[in-house]
Motif scaffolding. Structure first.
Motif, PDB file in Angstrom:
ATOM      1  N   ASP A   1       2.313   2.092  -3.364  1.00  0.00           N
ATOM      2  CA  ASP A   1       1.813   2.072  -4.680  1.00  0.00           C
ATOM      3  C   ASP A   1       1.056   3.159  -4.700  1.00  0.00           C
ATOM      4  N   HIS A   2       1.034   3.527  -3.358  1.00  0.00           N
ATOM      5  CA  HIS A   2       0.327   5.750  -2.915  1.00  0.00           C
ATOM      6  C   HIS A   2       1.034   6.502  -2.738  1.00  0.00           C
ATOM      7  N   SER A   3       2.723   6.096  -2.944  1.00  0.00           N
ATOM      8  CA  SER A   3       3.516   7.590  -3.403  1.00  0.00           C
ATOM      9  C   SER A   3       3.929   7.816  -3.943  1.00  0.00           C
TER      10      SER A   3
ATOM     11  N   LEU B   1       1.305  -1.114   0.186  1.00  0.00           N
ATOM     12  CA  LEU B   1      -0.209  -0.056   0.396  1.00  0.00           C
ATOM     13  C   LEU B   1       0.684   1.487   0.218  1.00  0.00           C
TER      14      LEU B   1
END
Length: 158
Positions: free
Chosen positions: A156-158, A153
């Motif tokens: 992927d969200h950075s 997570l």
């Protein structure tokens, strides 16, 4: 992941990956191991197995039982027994500590890693462990899965 040592002589020969899953490792200890010449040559090829082995204190000595070191093909006259008991080298104080842990506290001596150290000597790391129950194994697995999912997570969200 752990940093690998930069020394070229350090080489892991065999690793018991299942040990951390099946046992709660309390402490570990580096031991020397008494080997015959053909065993050392065979270890250098890297085909040994310690997954089914264990260590035991017997008659005031520490022994590695049921480890597998395959025969060395080039050694024609002096072959070794593949599953013989091998003596482990520890100091007397460490041996008494291991004996008391196995006799009084119900611990087990589990071989974790067989390797050549930076001096080129064969060593084995023994873990002083207590067996896990099935629920503990599930909790460990759930924690590891959550860490993987969290890392995914964040990536992927950075």
């Amino acid at each position: 992941m752990a940093k690998k040592p930069e020394n070229k002589n350090y080489k892991i020969v065999a690793e018991n990956r299942r040990a951390r899953y099946d046992y709660a490792i309390e402490d570990d200890l580096e031991c020397g191991i008494m080997l015959e010449g053909s065993e050392v040559k065979s270890l250098r090829t890297g085909k040994a197995q310690i997954a089914e082995s264990y260590a035991a204190v017997d008659d005031g000595e520490l022994w590695l039982v049921n480890s597998y070191i395959p025969p060395y093909e080039q050694a024609k006259t002096f072959q070794h027994d593949e599953r013989r008991r091998r003596k482990l080298l520890v100091k007397a104080r460490e041996l008494s500590k291991l004996w008391s842990a196995t006799q009084r506290e119900g611990m087990t001596l589990v071989p974790m890693v067989l390797y050549f150290n930076h001096k080129g000597r064969a060593k084995i790391k023994i873990g002083i462990a207590k067996g896990k129950k099935q629920a503990d194994k599930r909790a460990t697995e759930a924690k590891r899965d959550w860490q993987r999912q969290k890392a995914r997570l964040l990536r992927d969200h950075s």
